[in-house]
Motif scaffolding. Structure first.
Motif, PDB file in Angstrom:
ATOM      1  N   ASP A  84       0.866  -1.188   0.000  1.00 14.25           N
ATOM      2  CA  ASP A  84       0.000   0.000   0.000  1.00 14.25           C
ATOM      3  C   ASP A  84       0.901   1.235   0.000  1.00 14.25           C
ATOM      4  O   ASP A  84       1.915   1.239   0.693  1.00 14.25           O
ATOM      5  N   PRO A  85       0.525   2.275  -0.740  1.00 10.46           N
ATOM      6  CA  PRO A  85       1.405   3.458  -0.811  1.00 10.46           C
ATOM      7  C   PRO A  85       1.676   4.096   0.551  1.00 10.46           C
ATOM      8  O   PRO A  85       2.750   4.638   0.779  1.00 10.46           O
ATOM      9  N   GLU A  86       0.711   4.043   1.450  1.00 14.80           N
ATOM     10  CA  GLU A  86       0.915   4.617   2.796  1.00 14.80           C
ATOM     11  C   GLU A  86       1.785   3.718   3.672  1.00 14.80           C
ATOM     12  O   GLU A  86       2.311   4.149   4.702  1.00 14.80           O
ATOM     13  N   GLY A  87       1.859   2.464   3.299  1.00 12.01           N
ATOM     14  CA  GLY A  87       2.732   1.527   3.987  1.00 12.01           C
ATOM     15  C   GLY A  87       2.487   1.467   5.484  1.00 12.01           C
ATOM     16  O   GLY A  87       1.347   1.386   5.947  1.00 12.01           O
ATOM     17  N   ALA A  94      -4.203   1.613  11.740  1.00 11.73           N
ATOM     18  CA  ALA A  94      -5.106   0.484  12.012  1.00 11.73           C
ATOM     19  C   ALA A  94      -4.844  -0.070  13.420  1.00 11.73           C
ATOM     20  O   ALA A  94      -5.779  -0.419  14.144  1.00 11.73           O
ATOM     21  N   ALA A  95      -3.564  -0.131  13.794  1.00 13.55           N
ATOM     22  CA  ALA A  95      -3.219  -0.613  15.141  1.00 13.55           C
ATOM     23  C   ALA A  95      -3.790   0.314  16.202  1.00 13.55           C
ATOM     24  O   ALA A  95      -4.335  -0.130  17.221  1.00 13.55           O
ATOM     25  N   ALA A  96      -3.679   1.630  15.949  1.00 12.47           N
ATOM     26  CA  ALA A  96      -4.195   2.599  16.922  1.00 12.47           C
ATOM     27  C   ALA A  96      -5.707   2.453  17.046  1.00 12.47           C
ATOM     28  O   ALA A  96      -6.256   2.453  18.153  1.00 12.47           O
ATOM     29  N   ALA A  97      -6.380   2.294  15.905  1.00 15.14           N
ATOM     30  CA  ALA A  97      -7.844   2.162  15.940  1.00 15.14           C
ATOM     31  C   ALA A  97      -8.252   0.903  16.701  1.00 15.14           C
ATOM     32  O   ALA A  97      -9.252   0.899  17.418  1.00 15.14           O
ATOM     33  N   ALA A  98      -7.486  -0.155  16.549  1.00 10.99           N
ATOM     34  CA  ALA A  98      -7.803  -1.421  17.217  1.00 10.99           C
ATOM     35  C   ALA A  98      -7.266  -1.468  18.646  1.00 10.99           C
ATOM     36  O   ALA A  98      -7.492  -2.441  19.362  1.00 10.99           O
ATOM     37  N   GLU A  99      -6.539  -0.426  19.029  1.00  8.81           N
ATOM     38  CA  GLU A  99      -5.893  -0.374  20.345  1.00  8.81           C
ATOM     39  C   GLU A  99      -5.064  -1.629  20.598  1.00  8.81           C
ATOM     40  O   GLU A  99      -5.189  -2.281  21.632  1.00  8.81           O
ATOM     41  N   ARG A 297       1.489 -12.123   8.190  1.00 10.70           N
ATOM     42  CA  ARG A 297       0.905 -12.018   6.844  1.00 10.70           C
ATOM     43  C   ARG A 297      -0.519 -11.473   6.829  1.00 10.70           C
ATOM     44  O   ARG A 297      -0.840 -10.655   5.951  1.00 10.70           O
ATOM     45  N   PRO A 298      -1.405 -11.897   7.741  1.00 10.08           N
ATOM     46  CA  PRO A 298      -2.786 -11.398   7.631  1.00 10.08           C
ATOM     47  C   PRO A 298      -2.893  -9.871   7.569  1.00 10.08           C
ATOM     48  O   PRO A 298      -3.717  -9.333   6.811  1.00 10.08           O
ATOM     49  N   VAL A 299      -2.048  -9.175   8.306  1.00 13.35           N
ATOM     50  CA  VAL A 299      -2.109  -7.715   8.292  1.00 13.35           C
ATOM     51  C   VAL A 299      -1.610  -7.179   6.943  1.00 13.35           C
ATOM     52  O   VAL A 299      -2.180  -6.234   6.378  1.00 13.35           O
ATOM     53  N   VAL A 300      -0.594  -7.811   6.394  1.00 11.67           N
ATOM     54  CA  VAL A 300      -0.102  -7.417   5.065  1.00 11.67           C
ATOM     55  C   VAL A 300      -1.201  -7.646   4.018  1.00 11.67           C
ATOM     56  O   VAL A 300      -1.414  -6.816   3.130  1.00 11.67           O
ATOM     57  N   TRP A 301      -1.925  -8.755   4.142  1.00  6.51           N
ATOM     58  CA  TRP A 301      -3.026  -9.018   3.182  1.00  6.51           C
ATOM     59  C   TRP A 301      -4.098  -7.941   3.324  1.00  6.51           C
ATOM     60  O   TRP A 301      -4.635  -7.460   2.315  1.00  6.51           O
ATOM     61  N   GLY A 302      -4.403  -7.551   4.532  1.00 10.49           N
ATOM     62  CA  GLY A 302      -5.391  -6.497   4.734  1.00 10.49           C
ATOM     63  C   GLY A 302      -4.951  -5.204   4.065  1.00 10.49           C
ATOM     64  O   GLY A 302      -5.724  -4.561   3.345  1.00 10.49           O
ATOM     65  N   LEU A 303      -3.694  -4.862   4.281  1.00  7.05           N
ATOM     66  CA  LEU A 303      -3.135  -3.636   3.674  1.00  7.05           C
ATOM     67  C   LEU A 303      -3.210  -3.687   2.162  1.00  7.05           C
ATOM     68  O   LEU A 303      -3.589  -2.715   1.508  1.00  7.05           O
ATOM     69  N   ALA A 304      -2.808  -4.832   1.604  1.00  4.33           N
ATOM     70  CA  ALA A 304      -2.773  -4.958   0.147  1.00  4.33           C
ATOM     71  C   ALA A 304      -4.184  -4.949  -0.421  1.00  4.33           C
ATOM     72  O   ALA A 304      -4.425  -4.417  -1.503  1.00  4.33           O
ATOM     73  N   ALA A 305      -5.135  -5.514   0.308  1.00  3.90           N
ATOM     74  CA  ALA A 305      -6.513  -5.588  -0.195  1.00  3.90           C
ATOM     75  C   ALA A 305      -7.183  -4.227  -0.151  1.00  3.90           C
ATOM     76  O   ALA A 305      -7.917  -3.863  -1.071  1.00  3.90           O
ATOM     77  N   ASP A 306      -6.920  -3.460   0.917  1.00  3.15           N
ATOM     78  CA  ASP A 306      -7.728  -2.253   1.108  1.00  3.15           C
ATOM     79  C   ASP A 306      -7.052  -1.232   2.029  1.00  3.15           C
ATOM     80  O   ASP A 306      -7.747  -0.511   2.765  1.00  3.15           O
ATOM     81  N   GLU A 308      -5.381   0.954   4.916  1.00  2.00           N
ATOM     82  CA  GLU A 308      -5.653   1.003   6.362  1.00  2.00           C
ATOM     83  C   GLU A 308      -6.966   0.286   6.700  1.00  2.00           C
ATOM     84  O   GLU A 308      -7.055  -0.441   7.696  1.00  2.00           O
ATOM     85  N   ARG A 309      -7.984   0.490   5.848  1.00  2.00           N
ATOM     86  CA  ARG A 309      -9.276  -0.135   6.106  1.00  2.00           C
ATOM     87  C   ARG A 309      -9.176  -1.656   6.109  1.00  2.00           C
ATOM     88  O   ARG A 309      -9.801  -2.349   6.911  1.00  2.00           O
ATOM     89  N   GLY A 310      -8.361  -2.184   5.206  1.00  2.00           N
ATOM     90  CA  GLY A 310      -8.180  -3.627   5.127  1.00  2.00           C
ATOM     91  C   GLY A 310      -7.471  -4.165   6.361  1.00  2.00           C
ATOM     92  O   GLY A 310      -7.824  -5.233   6.884  1.00  2.00           O
ATOM     93  N   ALA A 311      -6.463  -3.426   6.828  1.00  2.00           N
ATOM     94  CA  ALA A 311      -5.748  -3.862   8.038  1.00  2.00           C
ATOM     95  C   ALA A 311      -6.689  -3.817   9.234  1.00  2.00           C
ATOM     96  O   ALA A 311      -6.680  -4.705  10.101  1.00  2.00           O
TER      97      ALA A 311
END
Ligand SMILES: Cc1cc2nc3c(=O)[nH]c(=O)nc-3n(C[C@H](O)[C@H](O)[C@H](O)COP(=O)(O)O)c2cc1C
Ligand SMILES: CCCCC(=O)C(=O)O
Length: 346
Positions: A84-87, A94-99, A297-306, A308-311
């Motif tokens: 993802d461009p924001e990397g 996403a981590a902050a939102a999920a605490e 990997r799951p977090v990387v997949w979230g990022l690649a899919a969508d 911050e929203r995906g993560a």
């Protein structure tokens, strides 16, 4: 809408350059350990309790003085800007939102200070491959401290970089133009990360002398090393085979866990990563003595899919699954998990 981590991975695969997908997905050697991480969780059965009269379960955990809203942390993974461009900025938001806690890789494509600045309130730990040049290692530690990181995650399983057949066949060696390991800047050059078999317990001792940050030792599989780590003053142990990317045929992480928990005897927290794909996997690891798990990997997949929203979606799915599984197990809190609730069915 994606309802499982598998669906998120499928979406990521569609969006990623196949060479980058292979880098993220792949493992070392014959990928025996890579497959074993997930298979080992599937082989374990959860034995639920009934009629416990519980309320909505408590998921929060406290680790090294910091709180996470659930026992699922973000494992350090490299090169998020390939996904993802924001990397890493997006991951940290996403981590902050999920605490929950994000371990920022030393090989991040956004400098750790910029990751912290992009996500106020994010709880960050910094992952470190100790560099034989201890002066540069110290410079990295100071960057992590200045960014407000709450711990150093020292990765010990990489005296050389594991050989990943997919990357070899794809010729994947370097990051595309414009991307680099931003933490490795040193004056007007960018250093290569050194993977060195010369790194030893003495380096760990020296690291502890130059910082007061707690040290989490990542990549421990042998119980004797867990005991040695305690002698060297680590603040937490992190059971991991690097997602099957280093020594192939090392044991599945969850299979190595009980002996490490036994060796540690409650002296420090124990973390685990490798193959966690469902809330029930989280329960199994905690029942066998882990204080929290992490997902790579799951977090990387979230990022690649969508992005911050995906993560966020990945972390949200795991949280919902953990909550449901705890309720179905009749438990009021993640603290109530114990080894008797995990069975090998045969
Ligand atoms: C693409 C990728 C990059 C990784 N980069 C790092 C890293 O920079 N530092 C590190 O300590 N571990 C790294 N790891 C290992 C992860 O921290 C973690 O141990 C592993 O991914 C856990 O397994 P899982 O992907 O099955 O959740 C990486 C793993 C992957 C898949
Ligand atoms: C070169 C950065 C290291 C990333 C890593 O640890 C991995 O790909 O497994």
């Amino acid at each position: 809408m994606r309802f499982t981590l598998r669906e998120v991975e499928a979406a990521a695969r569609e969006r990623l350059d196949p060479v980058h997908y292979d880098y993220f997905a792949g493992g070392a050697g014959d990928e025996v350990t890579l497959r074993a991480n997930e298979a080992a969780f599937e082989r374990l059965a959860l034995l639920p309790h009934v009629l416990r009269g519980t309320a909505k379960p408590e998921l929060g955990v406290t680790l090294l003085g910091g709180r996470a809203s659930m026992p699922v942390l973000i494992a350090p993974t490299a090169f998020h800007r390939l996904a993802d461009p924001e990397g890493e900025r997006a991951t940290a938001r996403a981590a902050a939102a999920a605490e929950t806690i994000m371990m920022v890789s030393m090989a991040s494509t956004v400098a750790v200070g910029d990751v912290a600045a992009a996500a106020p309130g994010a709880r960050l730990w910094f992952q470190l491959f100790i560099q034989p040049d201890m002066a540069f290692t110290e410079a990295l530690v100071r960057r992590a401290e200045a960014a407000g990181c709450g711990a150093l995650v020292v990765t010990a399983d990489s005296p050389v970089f594991g050989t990943r057949g997919r990357d070899e066949r794809n010729g994947f060696r370097d990051l595309p133009d414009g991307l680099c390991c931003e933490n490795m800047r040193d004056g007007d050059r960018v250093r290569e990360i050194a993977f060195s078999p010369a790194v030893s317990w003495e380096h760990l001792d020296r690291l502890r002398e130059i910082t007061s940050l707690p040290v989490v030792l990542k990549g421990v599989l042998h119980p004797a090393d867990a005991r040695a780590a305690l002698d060297h003053g680590v603040s937490a142990l992190f059971v991991s085979n690097h997602g099957g990317r280093q020594l192939d045929t090392a044991p599945a992480a969850v299979d190595a866990l009980p002996e490490i928990v036994d060796a540690v005897g409650g002296a420090v927290p124990v973390l685990l990563d490798g193959g966690v794909r469902r809330g029930t996997d989280v329960l199994k690891a905690l029942a066998l003595g882990a204080d929290a798990v992490a997902v790579g990997r799951p977090v990387v997949w979230g990022l690649a899919a969508d992005g911050e929203r995906g993560a966020r979606r990945v972390l949200g799915l795991l949280r919902a699954e953990v909550e449901e599984a705890l309720t179905l197990c009749g438990l009021a809190s993640v603290r109530d998990l114990e080894p008797g609730m995990v069975r090998r069915p045969w």
